[in-house]
Design a protein around this motif. Structure first.
Motif, PDB file in Angstrom:
ATOM      1  N   VAL A   1      -1.857  12.712 -19.064  1.00  0.00           N
ATOM      2  CA  VAL A   1      -1.362  11.384 -18.731  1.00  0.00           C
ATOM      3  C   VAL A   1      -2.455  10.545 -18.076  1.00  0.00           C
ATOM      4  N   ARG A   2      -3.367  11.181 -17.346  1.00  0.00           N
ATOM      5  CA  ARG A   2      -4.451  10.418 -16.721  1.00  0.00           C
ATOM      6  C   ARG A   2      -5.420   9.851 -17.754  1.00  0.00           C
ATOM      7  N   ALA A   3      -5.400  10.389 -18.977  1.00  0.00           N
ATOM      8  CA  ALA A   3      -6.261   9.865 -20.031  1.00  0.00           C
ATOM      9  C   ALA A   3      -5.685   8.601 -20.669  1.00  0.00           C
ATOM     10  N   GLU A   4      -4.421   8.297 -20.396  1.00  0.00           N
ATOM     11  CA  GLU A   4      -3.805   7.094 -20.962  1.00  0.00           C
ATOM     12  C   GLU A   4      -4.358   5.852 -20.257  1.00  0.00           C
ATOM     13  N   PRO A   5      -4.706   4.808 -20.995  1.00  0.00           N
ATOM     14  CA  PRO A   5      -5.317   3.623 -20.366  1.00  0.00           C
ATOM     15  C   PRO A   5      -4.374   2.900 -19.409  1.00  0.00           C
ATOM     16  N   TRP A   6      -3.058   3.039 -19.607  1.00  0.00           N
ATOM     17  CA  TRP A   6      -2.098   2.337 -18.768  1.00  0.00           C
ATOM     18  C   TRP A   6      -1.692   3.139 -17.530  1.00  0.00           C
ATOM     19  N   TRP A   7      -2.099   4.420 -17.441  1.00  0.00           N
ATOM     20  CA  TRP A   7      -1.610   5.260 -16.351  1.00  0.00           C
ATOM     21  C   TRP A   7      -2.035   4.789 -14.961  1.00  0.00           C
ATOM     22  N   PRO A   8      -3.280   4.388 -14.715  1.00  0.00           N
ATOM     23  CA  PRO A   8      -3.631   3.960 -13.350  1.00  0.00           C
ATOM     24  C   PRO A   8      -2.725   2.852 -12.822  1.00  0.00           C
ATOM     25  N   GLU A   9      -2.406   1.885 -13.681  1.00  0.00           N
ATOM     26  CA  GLU A   9      -1.516   0.813 -13.224  1.00  0.00           C
ATOM     27  C   GLU A   9      -0.101   1.339 -13.030  1.00  0.00           C
ATOM     28  N   ARG A  10       0.349   2.232 -13.901  1.00  0.00           N
ATOM     29  CA  ARG A  10       1.708   2.773 -13.804  1.00  0.00           C
ATOM     30  C   ARG A  10       1.912   3.531 -12.493  1.00  0.00           C
ATOM     31  N   ILE A  11       1.015   4.447 -12.168  1.00  0.00           N
ATOM     32  CA  ILE A  11       1.212   5.252 -10.967  1.00  0.00           C
ATOM     33  C   ILE A  11       1.032   4.418  -9.708  1.00  0.00           C
ATOM     34  N   SER A  12       0.070   3.502  -9.725  1.00  0.00           N
ATOM     35  CA  SER A  12      -0.135   2.643  -8.562  1.00  0.00           C
ATOM     36  C   SER A  12       1.064   1.736  -8.336  1.00  0.00           C
TER      37      SER A  12
ATOM     38  N   THR B   1      -2.780   3.672  -5.757  1.00  0.00           N
ATOM     39  CA  THR B   1      -3.795   4.396  -6.512  1.00  0.00           C
ATOM     40  C   THR B   1      -4.237   5.653  -5.779  1.00  0.00           C
ATOM     41  N   THR B   2      -4.483   5.520  -4.470  1.00  0.00           N
ATOM     42  CA  THR B   2      -4.981   6.653  -3.687  1.00  0.00           C
ATOM     43  C   THR B   2      -3.947   7.751  -3.561  1.00  0.00           C
ATOM     44  N   VAL B   3      -2.712   7.391  -3.223  1.00  0.00           N
ATOM     45  CA  VAL B   3      -1.693   8.399  -2.969  1.00  0.00           C
ATOM     46  C   VAL B   3      -1.206   9.041  -4.264  1.00  0.00           C
ATOM     47  N   GLY B   4      -1.389   8.340  -5.387  1.00  0.00           N
ATOM     48  CA  GLY B   4      -0.970   8.901  -6.659  1.00  0.00           C
ATOM     49  C   GLY B   4      -2.013   9.746  -7.340  1.00  0.00           C
ATOM     50  N   ASP B   5      -3.240   9.730  -6.807  1.00  0.00           N
ATOM     51  CA  ASP B   5      -4.313  10.495  -7.413  1.00  0.00           C
ATOM     52  C   ASP B   5      -4.219  11.939  -6.944  1.00  0.00           C
ATOM     53  N   PRO B   6      -4.371  12.911  -7.826  1.00  0.00           N
ATOM     54  CA  PRO B   6      -4.246  14.305  -7.400  1.00  0.00           C
ATOM     55  C   PRO B   6      -5.343  14.691  -6.430  1.00  0.00           C
ATOM     56  N   PRO B   7      -5.034  15.567  -5.470  1.00  0.00           N
ATOM     57  CA  PRO B   7      -6.076  16.057  -4.560  1.00  0.00           C
ATOM     58  C   PRO B   7      -7.153  16.805  -5.336  1.00  0.00           C
ATOM     59  N   ASP B   8      -8.346  16.819  -4.779  1.00  0.00           N
ATOM     60  CA  ASP B   8      -9.467  17.536  -5.392  1.00  0.00           C
ATOM     61  C   ASP B   8      -9.237  19.036  -5.227  1.00  0.00           C
TER      62      ASP B   8
ATOM     63  N   MET C   1       1.226  -5.685   7.107  1.00  0.00           N
ATOM     64  CA  MET C   1       1.547  -6.786   8.006  1.00  0.00           C
ATOM     65  C   MET C   1       0.289  -7.523   8.462  1.00  0.00           C
ATOM     66  N   ALA C   2      -0.828  -6.820   8.535  1.00  0.00           N
ATOM     67  CA  ALA C   2      -2.081  -7.482   8.889  1.00  0.00           C
ATOM     68  C   ALA C   2      -2.560  -8.399   7.775  1.00  0.00           C
ATOM     69  N   ALA C   3      -2.098  -8.128   6.548  1.00  0.00           N
ATOM     70  CA  ALA C   3      -2.461  -8.964   5.401  1.00  0.00           C
ATOM     71  C   ALA C   3      -1.222  -9.660   4.863  1.00  0.00           C
ATOM     72  N   ALA C   4      -0.415 -10.196   5.775  1.00  0.00           N
ATOM     73  CA  ALA C   4       0.912 -10.695   5.401  1.00  0.00           C
ATOM     74  C   ALA C   4       0.865 -11.781   4.336  1.00  0.00           C
ATOM     75  N   ASP C   5      -0.195 -12.612   4.335  1.00  0.00           N
ATOM     76  CA  ASP C   5      -0.259 -13.682   3.341  1.00  0.00           C
ATOM     77  C   ASP C   5      -0.316 -13.118   1.922  1.00  0.00           C
ATOM     78  N   ASP C   6      -1.002 -11.991   1.762  1.00  0.00           N
ATOM     79  CA  ASP C   6      -1.059 -11.352   0.449  1.00  0.00           C
ATOM     80  C   ASP C   6      -1.541  -9.912   0.619  1.00  0.00           C
ATOM     81  N   ALA C   7      -0.584  -8.989   0.590  1.00  0.00           N
ATOM     82  CA  ALA C   7      -0.893  -7.565   0.753  1.00  0.00           C
ATOM     83  C   ALA C   7      -1.017  -6.854  -0.587  1.00  0.00           C
ATOM     84  N   THR C   8      -1.228  -7.600  -1.657  1.00  0.00           N
ATOM     85  CA  THR C   8      -1.304  -6.997  -2.986  1.00  0.00           C
ATOM     86  C   THR C   8      -2.371  -5.922  -3.059  1.00  0.00           C
ATOM     87  N   GLU C   9      -3.573  -6.232  -2.599  1.00  0.00           N
ATOM     88  CA  GLU C   9      -4.666  -5.267  -2.703  1.00  0.00           C
ATOM     89  C   GLU C   9      -4.420  -4.046  -1.821  1.00  0.00           C
ATOM     90  N   VAL C  10      -3.765  -4.258  -0.670  1.00  0.00           N
ATOM     91  CA  VAL C  10      -3.429  -3.124   0.195  1.00  0.00           C
ATOM     92  C   VAL C  10      -2.520  -2.159  -0.537  1.00  0.00           C
TER      93      VAL C  10
END
Length: 582
Positions: free
Chosen positions: A241-252, A297-304, A282-291
């Motif tokens: 599933v990680r090889a699918e081009p849409w997966w990073p956006e899906r899991i994030s 992305t980070t929490v959905g990525d498998p541990p090493d 809350m620190a980025a209340a105007d736009d927390a999209t990137e947060v």
């Protein structure tokens, strides 16, 4: 606390999109979640109690979590919601009763506890192309509106609150309009955050469900369909599933939206304030999209795998924000106490250890956290697990056999077993034998220390039943039960019903156990017997604790859309209830 001044009534500057959703009531405080159409200040008033919060924004959507403070103990107080001074709840001319916040007694140790639970809810009948039986949660809400029974202390939703991979026709039409420019994404599956919001909008604005979520505190946990079928079933599944081009956006997007819509409300007010993601949002209340994008992305990525068991100390930070024990640096599991009942809800999906040498439902640090709570001071231990611990025995032995073959050094054998695992969803606790046995051992320990009852609440399997665990080789005084209630609004394939019934029969179970034994699978640490079920209709269940007694009722829907009891089991025969009048 100084009371929040009641605003002057003003015209609407922002509307209520979803909510209010009453999440946790802790002592004299409560949390209420809302989504609004624009940035706003949200105020909630419940008699003299109140609270306010500014919205945070992400992906063009706006949310607030309001902490209401100053509630009186042992009361049921109607509340109002204002957005920038305009009252948005209760709605004018609503046919439904007022939403209230119910608090427990100041010392609730002798007060009964009622938990209503279930899982697997597709959207309501008008939104699905299949002729499903009536929605059990809708039916429960309608009955609660009549005032003929006490409201539960908590609604526990055990997974598949939304279906990202099997959306309704309305959401599919929404996707078709977008996919004309997004050919690389699956045509009929949700991928982006905006698409996830459509799932929650469709599900939580069902009128009865909206009223229920505004009136009964609720906690939730995901299962696979919040992300995708078979989510984290194996190393090879994850690699494909990680090889699918849409997966990073899906899991994030899936995990970010789950955090916003479901997980944030699982926390009590102090936990919300201390949550590192909430602080960044809350620190980025105007736009927390990137947060939220980075978090998903980070929490959905498998541990090493190279770092998975690098340190015996849970919680020590490793590279890339991961824990040193290999778990992602965020815990989805959570716990709470109600009177003498402890509820621990486990993440059965996101943080699985999939390395074949160390397969486990939870990483070591999170298991230690859970085991510590399970050994605490309480009368009743309730474990929320989206996947049943105890399956029909025949199915259990097949899953254990399949796990063994999937780890075979012979590629053809392993590939065959992997195909069967995915085709038949062989990925429950039975397919994580180390974790299954560890849970049995933990329950035996807790059950020998004076607890009144241990119950595992589960869903996923689209049928409902009650089973009693029997421990091998040691007396365990505490009754331990598997309580499975699924689906709330869905339906199992007709061909699976006889298969699941056969799974409880002694003959097929013995044959499946012989197959597992031939693959050198050790006998499970427990055996179990069915007390009620299987029931294959839509259902909702109620678990009640009163003193040291525990009782469960499973109710299914009638063709008229009402509820009827289909099973009632006394889980603690002979146990004392609290004295009358207390």
């Amino acid at each position: 606390m100084s009371p929040v001044p009641r605003p002057e009534v003003r015209p609407l500057s922002a509307e209520l999109v979803i909510g209010p959703v009453l999440r946790r009531v802790v002592g004299t405080r409560a949390t209420i979640w809302v989504e609004t159409s624009a940035p706003a200040t949200v105020r909630v008033f419940a008699g003299p109690a109140g609270g306010e919060a500014s919205t945070f924004s992400a992906y063009g959507h706006h949310y607030a979590m309001v902490v209401v403070e100053g509630l009186a103990p042992d009361t049921a107080t109607p509340y109002e919601v204002f957005v920038d001074g305009a009252r948005v709840w209760p709605e004018p001319e609503s046919p439904y009763p007022r939403s209230v916040i119910r608090t427990r007694e100041s010392d609730d140790t002798g007060q009964p506890v009622r938990l209503v639970f279930g899982s697997c809810r597709e959207t309501t009948q008008h939104a699905t192309p299949r002729k499903l039986p009536p929605d059990a949660l809708d039916a429960f809400a309608r009955r609660l509106m009549t005032g003929t029974e006490p409201a539960p202390d908590l609604l526990v939703l055990l997974g598949d609150q939304v279906y990202a991979d099997i959306p309704s026709p309305a959401v599919k039409r929404f996707l078709r309009r977008r996919r004309s420019h997004e050919k690389h994404k699956p045509a009929n599956q949700v991928v982006s955050y905006e698409e996830y919001t459509q799932l929650y909008l469709e599900s939580w604005r069902d009128p009865e469900i909206r009223w229920l979520l505004a009136t009964v505190p609720s906690v939730m946990i995901f299962d696979d369909h919040e992300i995708i079928d078979d989510w984290n079933s194996s190393v090879s599944w994850r690699a494909e599933v990680r090889a699918e081009p849409w997966w990073p956006e899906r899991i994030s997007s899936g995990l970010a939206s789950y955090w916003v819509y479901q997980h944030l409300g699982n926390l009590d007010p102090d936990q919300i304030a201390a949550d590192p993601v909430y602080q960044k949002v809350m620190a980025a209340a105007d736009d927390a999209t990137e947060v939220l994008r980075e978090f998903g992305t980070t929490v959905g990525d498998p541990p090493d795998p190279a770092r998975r068991f690098a340190s015996p100390r849970s919680g020590e930070r490793g590279p890339e924000g991961q824990e040193a024990d290999g778990a992602p640096g965020y815990q989805w599991s959570y716990a709470l106490d109600l009177g003498r009942t402890r509820l621990v809800v486990l993440d059965n999906r996101c943080s699985r250890v999939l390395d074949p040498e160390h397969r486990a439902m939870l990483p070591p640090g999170e298991w230690a956290w859970f085991a510590g709570l399970a050994r605490g001071d309480f009368d009743h231990l309730v474990v929320g697990s989206s996947l049943p611990w105890l399956l029909p025995p025949g199915i259990h032995h097949l899953e254990a056999w399949n796990e063994r073959l999937a780890g075979s050094p012979r590629p053809r054998v392993a590939a065959f077993a992997e195909r069967q695992r995915r085709a038949f969803d062989l990925e429950h606790w039975a397919a994580f034998q180390r974790s299954f046995d560890a849970l049995a051992k933990l329950f035996a320990e807790v059950g020998s220390s004076g607890a009144a009852s241990i119950s595992v609440l589960s869903g996923d399997v689209h049928h409902s039943y009650v089973a009693r665990a029997l421990f091998r080789g040691r007396p365990v005084a505490t009754p331990v039960h598997q309580l499975t209630c699924s689906p709330v609004h869905n339906q199992i394939q007709s061909y699976m019903r006889p298969v699941l019934r056969l799974g409880w029969w002694r003959g097929p179970a013995v044959a499946a156990r012989a197959l597992a034994r031939a693959a050198r699978v050790a006998a499970p640490a427990v055996r179990w017997r069915r007390l009620a079920g299987p029931y294959f209709g839509n259902a909702v269940s109620t678990l009640e604790h009163d003193g040291r007694s525990a009782h469960v009722v499973i109710e299914g829907t009638t063709t008229a859309g009402d509820l009827r009891p289909v099973a009632a089991v006394d889980l603690t025969p002979g146990a004392a209830r609290r004295p009358a009048g207390r």
